[in-house]
Motif scaffolding. Sequence first.
Motif, PDB file in Angstrom:
ATOM      1  N   SER A   1      -1.359 -14.502   0.764  1.00 17.89           N
ATOM      2  CA  SER A   1      -1.034 -14.261   2.170  1.00 17.89           C
ATOM      3  C   SER A   1      -0.928 -12.761   2.394  1.00 17.89           C
ATOM      4  N   PHE A   2      -1.362 -12.332   3.570  1.00 16.75           N
ATOM      5  CA  PHE A   2      -1.356 -10.925   3.961  1.00 16.75           C
ATOM      6  C   PHE A   2      -0.534 -10.820   5.245  1.00 16.75           C
ATOM      7  N   PRO A   3       0.793 -10.675   5.098  1.00 22.48           N
ATOM      8  CA  PRO A   3       1.699 -10.741   6.259  1.00 22.48           C
ATOM      9  C   PRO A   3       1.343  -9.786   7.385  1.00 22.48           C
ATOM     10  N   ARG A   4       0.959  -8.565   7.063  1.00 28.31           N
ATOM     11  CA  ARG A   4       0.703  -7.580   8.112  1.00 28.31           C
ATOM     12  C   ARG A   4      -0.611  -7.830   8.839  1.00 28.31           C
TER      13      ARG A   4
ATOM     14  N   ALA B   1       0.831  -1.205   0.000  1.00 32.15           N
ATOM     15  CA  ALA B   1       0.000   0.000   0.000  1.00 32.15           C
ATOM     16  C   ALA B   1       0.862   1.249   0.000  1.00 32.15           C
ATOM     17  N   GLN B   2       0.456   2.243  -0.789  1.00 31.99           N
ATOM     18  CA  GLN B   2       1.184   3.517  -0.867  1.00 31.99           C
ATOM     19  C   GLN B   2       1.122   4.274   0.457  1.00 31.99           C
ATOM     20  N   ASP B   3      -0.054   4.322   1.068  1.00 30.98           N
ATOM     21  CA  ASP B   3      -0.247   5.019   2.341  1.00 30.98           C
ATOM     22  C   ASP B   3       0.061   4.058   3.490  1.00 30.98           C
ATOM     23  N   LYS B   4       1.075   4.371   4.274  1.00 32.15           N
ATOM     24  CA  LYS B   4       1.507   3.481   5.354  1.00 32.15           C
ATOM     25  C   LYS B   4       0.437   3.292   6.413  1.00 32.15           C
ATOM     26  N   SER B   5      -0.508   4.238   6.506  1.00 34.69           N
ATOM     27  CA  SER B   5      -1.555   4.112   7.519  1.00 34.69           C
ATOM     28  C   SER B   5      -2.458   2.905   7.268  1.00 34.69           C
ATOM     29  N   ASN B   6      -2.476   2.380   6.024  1.00 33.76           N
ATOM     30  CA  ASN B   6      -3.272   1.188   5.729  1.00 33.76           C
ATOM     31  C   ASN B   6      -2.661  -0.067   6.339  1.00 33.76           C
ATOM     32  N   ASP B   7      -1.322  -0.048   6.524  1.00 33.08           N
ATOM     33  CA  ASP B   7      -0.608  -1.204   7.062  1.00 33.08           C
ATOM     34  C   ASP B   7      -0.989  -2.473   6.293  1.00 33.08           C
ATOM     35  N   TYR B   8      -0.841  -2.394   4.961  1.00 28.61           N
ATOM     36  CA  TYR B   8      -1.345  -3.471   4.106  1.00 28.61           C
ATOM     37  C   TYR B   8      -0.292  -3.900   3.089  1.00 28.61           C
ATOM     38  N   ASP B   9      -0.099  -5.203   2.983  1.00 30.22           N
ATOM     39  CA  ASP B   9       0.660  -5.778   1.885  1.00 30.22           C
ATOM     40  C   ASP B   9       0.111  -7.167   1.604  1.00 30.22           C
ATOM     41  N   GLU B  10       0.445  -7.697   0.432  1.00 33.26           N
ATOM     42  CA  GLU B  10      -0.042  -9.026   0.078  1.00 33.26           C
ATOM     43  C   GLU B  10       0.953  -9.727  -0.831  1.00 33.26           C
ATOM     44  N   LEU B  11       0.996 -11.048  -0.724  1.00 34.67           N
ATOM     45  CA  LEU B  11       1.866 -11.885  -1.535  1.00 34.67           C
ATOM     46  C   LEU B  11       1.025 -12.982  -2.168  1.00 34.67           C
ATOM     47  N   GLU B  12       1.157 -13.128  -3.487  1.00 37.74           N
ATOM     48  CA  GLU B  12       0.405 -14.149  -4.204  1.00 37.74           C
ATOM     49  C   GLU B  12       1.363 -15.082  -4.937  1.00 37.74           C
TER      50      GLU B  12
END
Length: 232
Positions: free
Chosen positions: A103-106, A70-81
Amino acid sequence: MVNRIVQLVCLVLLVSMAFAPKASSHFTLEYQSRYITEGRNNLQSGGIFLSGLETDLTDSTSINVNYGLAQDKSNDYDELETGITYTTQVNGLIFNWAITHLSFPRQATSDTELSLDMEWELSANLTSFANLVHSFAASGRYLELGLLTQTQLTNHSLVSATILAGFDDNYLSSGGSYYDHLSIKLKTEHSLSAGVLAYTELSHHFAYSESAKTETLSDNQTSFNIGVVYSF
């Protein structure tokens, strides 16, 4: 159990890639102003940076690995496919069968999805398609039906337009089955050099279901994507 099997198969295929010198690969870098899938925005604010590697192991089998942040760090979001796709063609119909582990590590969550994409060329410039996804985590399905038309502008440039409708069956929510959203997309592609392709896409999404409206924060949204693909 399913997640472990997918991860193991992907690991085996990744190792095999190192010993497959004739395999063709495509590396993609992309920015999306809003991360909209299934007609709803996955993020509260900002867009997302995406990168992906797809390798064709055979004429019919490919493996892909994608990562989004995610561009905005406040979302605290990433994903791996990580996914495997098998392609077949019968009487002009193209079938893409895939199994994908997300998977969504955060968020410390994960899911495994089975999908089937079908394409049927109606004419030289018009293709119909259907995409069906089953989520094991949600125990639901999502269907998209659409039309794609494309025109070759020059030897190096292509423009395409897509219209698609989405139908939710307990995929986004447990509210049952209903018509979910309509999307219209305009995409341009330009070959910069041998093996390098740049593209832009402008999309407008009309949300109809209450779950889609809640997650997109409004009834409709416009987004744009820009990216580059390097084939080797």
